[in-house]
Design an enzyme around this catalytic site. Structure first.
Site, PDB file in Angstrom:
ATOM      1  NE  ARG A 132      -3.751  -2.203   2.462  1.00 56.71           N
ATOM      2  CZ  ARG A 132      -4.786  -2.305   3.278  1.00 56.71           C
ATOM      3  NH1 ARG A 132      -5.151  -1.263   4.006  1.00 56.71           N
ATOM      4  NH2 ARG A 132      -5.451  -3.440   3.398  1.00 56.71           N
ATOM      5  CB  SER A 133       4.507   1.797  -0.164  1.00 57.15           C
ATOM      6  OG  SER A 133       4.887   1.129   1.020  1.00 57.15           O
ATOM      7  CE  LYS A 163      12.148  -4.402   5.316  1.00 54.06           C
ATOM      8  NZ  LYS A 163      11.341  -4.581   6.538  1.00 54.06           N
ATOM      9  CG  ASN A 217      12.804   0.879   5.793  1.00 48.07           C
ATOM     10  OD1 ASN A 217      13.674   1.695   6.121  1.00 48.07           O
ATOM     11  ND2 ASN A 217      11.528   1.013   6.119  1.00 48.07           N
ATOM     12  N   GLY A 275       9.942 -14.929  14.620  1.00 47.36           N
ATOM     13  CA  GLY A 275      10.703 -14.755  13.393  1.00 47.36           C
ATOM     14  C   GLY A 275      12.108 -14.275  13.692  1.00 47.36           C
ATOM     15  CB  ALA A 276      15.201 -15.384  13.244  1.00 45.44           C
ATOM     16  N   GLY A 277      14.227 -12.714  10.952  1.00 46.43           N
ATOM     17  CA  GLY A 277      14.748 -12.008   9.790  1.00 46.43           C
ATOM     18  C   GLY A 277      15.019 -10.542  10.057  1.00 46.43           C
TER      19      GLY A 277
END
Length: 276
Positions: A23-24, A72, A93, A130-132
């Protein structure tokens, strides 16, 4: 011979893979209209192994890029300079383009602001799913609102080693466990799983039972499977993070400083909320 017209850096875009859900473009277009900026903002599907080639296609008309998964880390490597949040997380980002691209991580501030809007100003213990790259931003954000202990739950716990090291730099003790391991109670759970992820029902129920409030960075679809199963604790959508990290991006694209308010920023925020 007439002098050449100066090039206007008016092109911007969000890159990622997948990207159709983003939606950016709506958010940025709404802000640019209020600010009177004659800029364009597109979306483009770019896989991680196509990032360098895509960067090489950009000419002097490009002002900046927003980057989402899985770009990223490649964007971090492409940047000549990094702000503090990018340096801590190893993730960028936002790229402000030019001869020496400047890299920023606005996700950290976006998470902090989204939590604040949801009534969460401070926490002591947090769980991160999570780990990203987004998990690293979540850990920094948690540290900035007072967390001193974090449990990282990951499908592959070995991937979380970098978060343990980041925790040491932040003064936050980090423990790592699989999703289905017993977890101690926490004040806040921050889910950084890819959009559309679903945990087994028994695992999700166990996490919710001791997870406190839930902030889910995902927003498409909403509610996420995890949010829908969270029970009666507060649940905060990733749309707030999307909004506030985008405000910081626009500040960067406008004047290079994610902390300096835009002209008419309240009107800008209102228009961006309406666009969501």
């Amino acid at each position: 011979m007439a002098a050449a017209e100066p090039v206007t850096r008016s092109r911007l875009a969000v890159w990622g893979d997948p990207i159709a859900h983003s939606r950016s473009p709506q958010l940025h277009a709404a802000a640019y209209a209020v600010l009177g900026f004659d800029w364009t903002y597109e979306r483009r599907q770019v896989p991680a192994d196509g990032f360098s080639a895509a960067m090489g296609e950009l000419d002097a008309s490009w002002r900046g890029l927003s980057l989402t998964m899985p770009l990223k880390e490649p964007a971090f490597r492409a940047a000549s300079t990094h702000d503090r949040h990018a340096e801590l997380t190893g993730a960028v980002n936002t790229l402000l383009l030019g001869p020496r691209p400047a890299g920023f991580n606005t996700d950290v501030g976006g998470i902090v602001d989204a939590l604040s809007e949801g009534g969460i100003e401070t926490v002591e213990r947090v769980r991160i799913l999570g780990a990203g790259a987004t998990a690293a931003s979540a850990l920094v954000a948690a540290a900035e609102i007072g967390a001193d202990r974090a449990m990282v739950a990951a499908r592959r716990p070995e991937r979380a080693a970098v978060l343990v090291g980041l925790g040491d730099r932040l003064g936050v003790g980090v423990d790592v466990a699989p999703f289905d391991a017993p977890h101690p109670p926490v004040d806040l759970t921050i889910a950084t799983l890819p959009s559309g992820s679903a945990l087994p029902p028994a695992t999700a129920a166990q996490l919710a039972a001791t997870g406190g409030a839930l902030f889910d960075a995902a927003y498409a679809p909403w509610p996420s499977a995890l949010a829908a199963s969270w029970g009666h604790a507060p649940v905060i959508s990733g749309l707030g993070m999307l909004l506030h990290q985008a405000v910081r991006q626009i500040r960067i694209f406008a004047h290079g400083d994610p902390g300096a308010a835009l002209p008419q920023e309240e009107r800008v925020l209102s228009a961006m909320r309406d666009a969501l």
